[in-house]
Write an enzyme that holds these catalytic residues in place. Structure first.
Site, PDB file in Angstrom:
ATOM      1  CB  SER A 253      -8.243   0.688   4.955  1.00  0.00           C
ATOM      2  OG  SER A 253      -8.799   1.898   5.439  1.00  0.00           O
TER       3      SER A 253
ATOM      4  CB  SER B 241      -7.825   3.472   2.414  1.00  0.00           C
ATOM      5  OG  SER B 241      -7.207   3.369   3.284  1.00  0.00           O
TER       6      SER B 241
ATOM      7  CE  LYS C 212      -4.284   1.586   2.432  1.00  0.00           C
ATOM      8  NZ  LYS C 212      -5.137   2.169   3.322  1.00  0.00           N
TER       9      LYS C 212
END
Lengths: 495, 98, 500
Positions: free
Chosen positions: C183, C159, C84
């Site tokens: 997330s 997210s 990420k």
């Protein structure tokens, strides 16, 4: 308006905020070095640059130093406290918040007794001492004077960002009356001595290691409620603290007497003329939005640790001074001069190196203090060590030097000509006490001054000084004066 | 619960250094009014005698020894700078303090 | 593309590591197969913001070299991973999905990044995300939304939608996410993958660009429970650079994942996570999972956590408050975007212009909301109350865990929603995190794993398992058992089908 007029109508209330930069090896929240004078931005890391993703870790010595300061200021030490973020934007602050403490300072509710010039002790109440971090340094380019105003841009060096600071805040100082400026100065001076004695910082105001804000308000005599205060920032010498307080008292009084109102604002102090000028107005737009720092966990100093630190506290400067004054047998006034000259430590070290107290004081407070004063430097910065001064004292005690020669030896050392013994040898400064060498000079002096010689023969022994002086002159000061006196009296049958 | 006005949003945007367009401001004011109305429910517990939680874990006294660790080089430190000069970060003129 | 290469991308991480260690396949071949897959499908999925081809192949080569020298390789050596874009990577761009960090190349590695490198994990690149991890759909990325591989018209959740989509689209067998309010778990649920939010403090946050410091937690994402456990062990553990890092041994999650036995365990169903707003197919699959656990020998009871109804409001005060402070550093002075520096504008103006231009609407909304909640006069009512709610939620968990070993719920009330549906309706978007937020507020451990497809839309449904802090191994024990039972029943449907 003059000062006395101002004081006739008003009663000053002061609050002093002092920031002390700790002398830790590393910064408060990262392992970057704190060495002064390094190349720009060479002592920075992701944490003190506020790079995305970086995190703080508390420096244990920073906490320990804060507790020591708190204890020395007779504060309570928090059993549990947190850091908080103080949020405001400023380019010298890499995260745009300062990691500080808010409603849970590590030390609170203390006092510091300070001695005023007449010997009176004034107790300054301490509100709190808390831990925080310093900002980076900006230089302003393109303005006329390097000042922020009129500059086209600024350059930032973050070497200083994150250096540990302890902020020490007094409670409102009331009741000092006409002596408020003196109290302010004495408080900062005493605090500086205390910090130095604790060994947590060199507390050099000229190097920005200790910085003072003077908050001041006036209220008419007899009124309880405080007036509106001004906050004079970065007053960075003892003398300036006193002058800033004095200036603000007169300025406030003038405004109030003219029926005006004091605006709550920050003010800047100007060393050149001792005045202050208006800075930022403190309206309520400034909202720091403090909240507990989520990247750090609470500090809960173990009781045993605190007690260990308490037990190891050094003698308080005020008490130490009283002890030394007694040991050295000085009057209040003489002790004050020693303090003002910054001579306590050099004298102590000279005594430790073997010199008698009176001799040590004589040299540091005389010749050396004069030279320091002339060159505008600190006594401790003179190119002579307490050991060297002690050696000169020893040579005098052994009779190898007299006072005048000793002075020349000191000069030689200061001029970089080596150790005292080397200067003595190089300059041939040994005292002449050999009777055969002195005999001729004594005879010559008697012959040159028959009238005085007669007086001595008649028993007026006090007149011998003039003949001794004559001998010293012809021997260019190298004669042993005591031996010369004996020889003269012998030869004139007055011994 | 009290909502939030466009003026308040404009003030908060200034405080948080956000230059907003007029339409943006209108839109946010409307949305934030709804959001604040919804989140304001937490004040139900304001009067309860409950200690606040700021850290999810009960850790204390995490400290490091006062030992120097390597810093970045000045080149690394300045590598992301929008502008640099004399090995320093160059920033536009600073207002406010003088 | 040969059949072997097509298979390679479907290997589990565990099998990939074994194949590399035994010399059946080289790490370079594995890396290249995944790089080719990214090349083939990422224009559709948009899971990656940056593909580090050279770095990935260099790491793969070094793993192959080490093997050739006879060195013992770690359990994940040579396995590709999608990181990420919220963790810093030295020399590799890190944007957090934001324009304000476009082109920023960090001079340092996050602790998690270093650990992955030390483990010989091959980092393929950085994945797309809602800007600064603020969002539940990955539509808030400044670099375009990520699409759900199950249905490209739908969101992959957020997210960490990029990391989850990369797994579902077989672009990587492993990924890293961060979970502040869900997330990791919520995208896992929407993409039919496994995602774990470890106990707060067990994975270092050093180098994780902070959204909400007291809630953020990095964690593993994978297609199987065992793979997630292997990654969990590689990244967890004490870090002296993170003051909130737990200095205690990591629970034995790999062993727990292999246990596949829940007999005698007590499982609590949270009463509050049901009712209005919950999709029928989601509840159906969830209830089947509960029934399955009972069949497997667990004891199931219903528990009530009344304070959970205040979790969402508390979260949307605490997280924006911390964010408003964490994101203050993006001011155009030291790194990142600078807008409006015309030689006349002040630093103050340049900072405001840059932040106005560089942040997207959701980030701005949350900064303003957080600034409001921390303002004097509102602090006690909002931030202060939210922190009390946090205490109440922890107490609810404590009471529940006094009677059960783990709690279960749907991970998300619905399946993946269409792109654009909630983008300008913040309150609707916020509801996506309803079931995941309590664990962030309390700091405990939680997992989402696939538990079937909703009958009405054929999209994946996630089962959430919640364990007490530092009992992360229980997630893997229960998750491993559910996964094995579902595999037997459905023949691994969730790992072999997809839109691509």
């Amino acid at each position: 308006m003059n000062y006395d007029d101002a004081m006739a109508s008003y009663d000053p209330v002061m609050g002093l905020e002092v920031h002390v930069e700790l002398g830790t090896r590393t910064k408060m929240f990262c392992g970057c070095s704190t060495t002064l004078g390094a190349e720009p931005n060479s002592q920075t890391c992701p944490t003190c640059l506020g790079l995305p993703g970086s995190l703080p870790v508390v420096n244990a010595i920073g906490v320990e130093s804060a507790i020591k300061i708190g204890l020395a200021l007779n504060c309570e030490i928090a059993q549990w406290c947190r850091f908080a973020r103080k949020n405001y934007f400023y380019p010298d602050m890499p995260k745009n918040f300062q990691t500080s403490q808010y409603d849970e300072p590590i030390a609170f509710n203390g006092y510091l007794d300070v001695q005023l010039e007449d010997g009176e002790i004034f107790r300054v109440q301490i509100e709190r001492a808390h831990m925080e971090e310093d900002t980076g340094k900006s230089s302003h380019i393109g303005g006329a004077t390097g000042r922020i105003h009129g500059a086209s841009h600024s350059l930032l060096d973050y070497n200083r960002a994150g250096i540990p600071l302890i902020e020490i805040v007094t409670k409102p100082i009331e009741g000092a009356g006409v002596r408020a400026p003196e109290v302010a100065k004495a408080y900062v001076a005493e605090l500086r001595e205390l910090i130095k004695a604790l060994g947590v910082s060199e507390a050099r105001m000229d190097k920005g290691q200790m910085r003072c804000d003077v908050n001041l308000s006036l209220r008419p005599h007899g009124r309880e409620k405080f007036g509106t205060r001004s906050e004079t920032k970065n007053v960075n010498s003892l003398r300036s603290v006193e002058r800033a307080a004095r200036f603000e008292i007169m300025r406030h009084a003038t405004v109030l007497d003219d029926g005006g109102t004091i605006v709550q604002e920050t003010r800047h102090f100007h060393e050149e003329d001792g005045s202050t000028t208006a800075g930022r107005i403190k309206d309520n737009a400034e909202d720091y939005r403090y909240f507990p720092e989520p990247d750090l966990v609470p500090i809960a100093p173990a009781l045993a640790w605190v007690e260990e630190l308490r037990a190891a506290l050094p003698e308080l400067p005020r008490l130490r001074r009283a002890r030394l004054q007694g040991e050295w047998g000085l009057s209040d006034q003489d002790m004050q001069s020693v303090l003002n000259a910054g001579a306590v430590q050099p004298i102590l070290e000279t005594i430790a190196a073997g010199a008698p107290a009176d001799q040590a004081r004589k040299w540091w407070m005389g010749e050396l203090a004069r030279r320091a004063n002339e060159s505008g430097t600190d006594l401790s910065e003179q190119p002579i060590t307490p050991g060297q001064v002690a050696r000169v004292c020893a040579l005098v005690a052994e009779g190898k030097l007299n006072d005048k020669l000793a002075r020349q030896v000191i000069e030689g050392v200061l001029a970089g000509q080596g150790e005292p013994d080397e200067v003595v040898a190089a300059r041939g400064l040994a005292v002449v006490s050999d009777d055969s060498a002195l005999g001729a000079a004594v005879d010559q002096a008697i012959a040159d001054n028959p009238a005085i010689a007669d007086k001595i023969r008649d028993g007026k022994v006090a007149a011998v000084g003039a003949l001794v002086g004559a001998v010293m002159k012809t021997t260019r000061g190298q004669a042993d004066a005591a031996r010369v006196k004996d020889l003269i009296l012998q030869k004139l049958g007055a011994a | 619960m009290p909502g939030i006005t466009r003026e308040e949003v404009a003030h908060l945007a200034r405080l948080s250094r956000l230059e907003l367009q007029a339409e943006e401001l209108d839109h946010f004011a409307e949305q934030l009014d709804v959001i604040i109305g919804a989140v304001a429910r937490v004040s139900e517990v304001a009067g309860l005698d409950v200690p606040p939680t700021s850290h999810p874990l009960p850790l204390t006294n995490v400290m490091r020894a006062d030992e120097v660790r390597p810093s970045l080089t000045p080149e690394q430190a300045l590598s992301g700078a929008p502008a640099a000069e004399e090995q320093r970060f160059r920033v536009p003129q600073i207002l406010g303090e003088d | 593309m040969t059949d072997l290469m097509t298979d390679l991308i479907k290997y589990t991480a565990a099998d990939t590591a074994t194949a590399i260690a035994s010399g059946q396949v080289s790490a370079v071949e594995v890396a290249q197969a995944h790089l080719d897959r990214i090349d083939a499908v990422d224009t559709l999925v948009n899971a990656f913001l940056h593909v580090d081809t050279e770095g990935a192949l260099a790491t793969a080569r070094s793993v192959d070299d080490r093997r050739a020298r006879g060195e013992k390789l770690g359990p994940l050596a040579g396995v590709p991973l999608a990181l990420k874009d919220v963790f810093t990577t030295k020399g590799v761009p890190t944007t957090c999905g934001s324009k304000i960090l476009e082109g920023w190349i960090p001079p340092y590695d996050a602790t998690l990044t270093s650990r992955l490198k030390d483990a010989g994990v091959v980092i393929l690149g950085k994945t797309n995300m809602d800007e600064f991890a603020m969002g539940s759909s990955t539509e808030n990325s400044a670099y375009g939304p990520t699409r759900n591989p199950w249905d490209l018209t739908r969101v992959p959740g957020g997210s960490g939608g990029g990391s989850a989509a990369a797994l579902a689209a077989y672009q990587a067998p492993l990924a890293i996410g961060t979970d502040t309010g869900g997330s990791i778990r919520q995208p896992a649920a929407l993409t039919g993958t496994v995602g774990v939010k470890p106990t707060y403090g067990s994975v270092s946050r050093y180098g994780l660009v902070a959204y909400s410091s007291s809630l953020d937690q990095g964690g593993p994402c994978a297609r199987t429970v065992l793979d997630a456990a292997l990654l969990h062990e590689a990244i967890a553990g004490h870090d002296p650079l993170d003051s909130t890092s737990i200095d205690a041994p990591v629970p034995a999650v790999v062993a727990a994942a292999k246990l596949r036995d829940v007999r005698g365990m007590r499982i609590g169903v949270v009463k509050e996570f049901a009712g209005e707003g919950y999709q029928a197919g989601v509840m159906q699959r969830f209830n089947e999972s509960v029934e399955l656990l009972r069949e497997l020998g667990a004891e199931v009871v219903e528990v009530s956590c009344p304070s959970f109804t205040l979790a969402l409001p508390a979260y949307y005060l605490i997280a924006p408050s911390e964010a408003s402070s964490n994101l203050a550093r993006f001011d155009a002075m030291r790194y990142g975007l600078r807008v409006g520096d015309d030689g006349l504008a002040s630093s103050e103006q340049v900072a405001a212009l840059t932040r106005g231009a560089g942040f997207g609407p959701e980030v701005k909304r949350r900064i303003i909301l957080g600034t409001y909640a921390l303002s004097s006069g509102y602090y006690d009512a909002y931030y202060g109350s939210a922190q009390k709610v946090r205490t109440l939620i922890s107490r609810d968990f404590d009471a529940a865990f006094a009677g059960v070993d783990v709690l279960v719920s749907p991970t998300m009330p619905t399946t993946a929603f269409p792109i654009g549906e909630r983008v300008d309706d913040p309150m609707a978007m916020y509801l996506a995190d309803l079931c995941t937020i309590p664990s962030n507020l309390a700091g405990n451990a939680a997992m989402s794993l696939p538990c079937g497809l909703a009958p009405e839309d054929g999209l994946p449904v996630g089962l959430q398992i919640i364990a007490p802090a530092m009992a992360d191994d229980r997630l893997y024990r229960v998750g491993g058992a559910v996964e094995a039972a579902l595999d037997d029943k459905w023949g691994e449907p969730l790992r072999t089908i997809g839109a691509l």
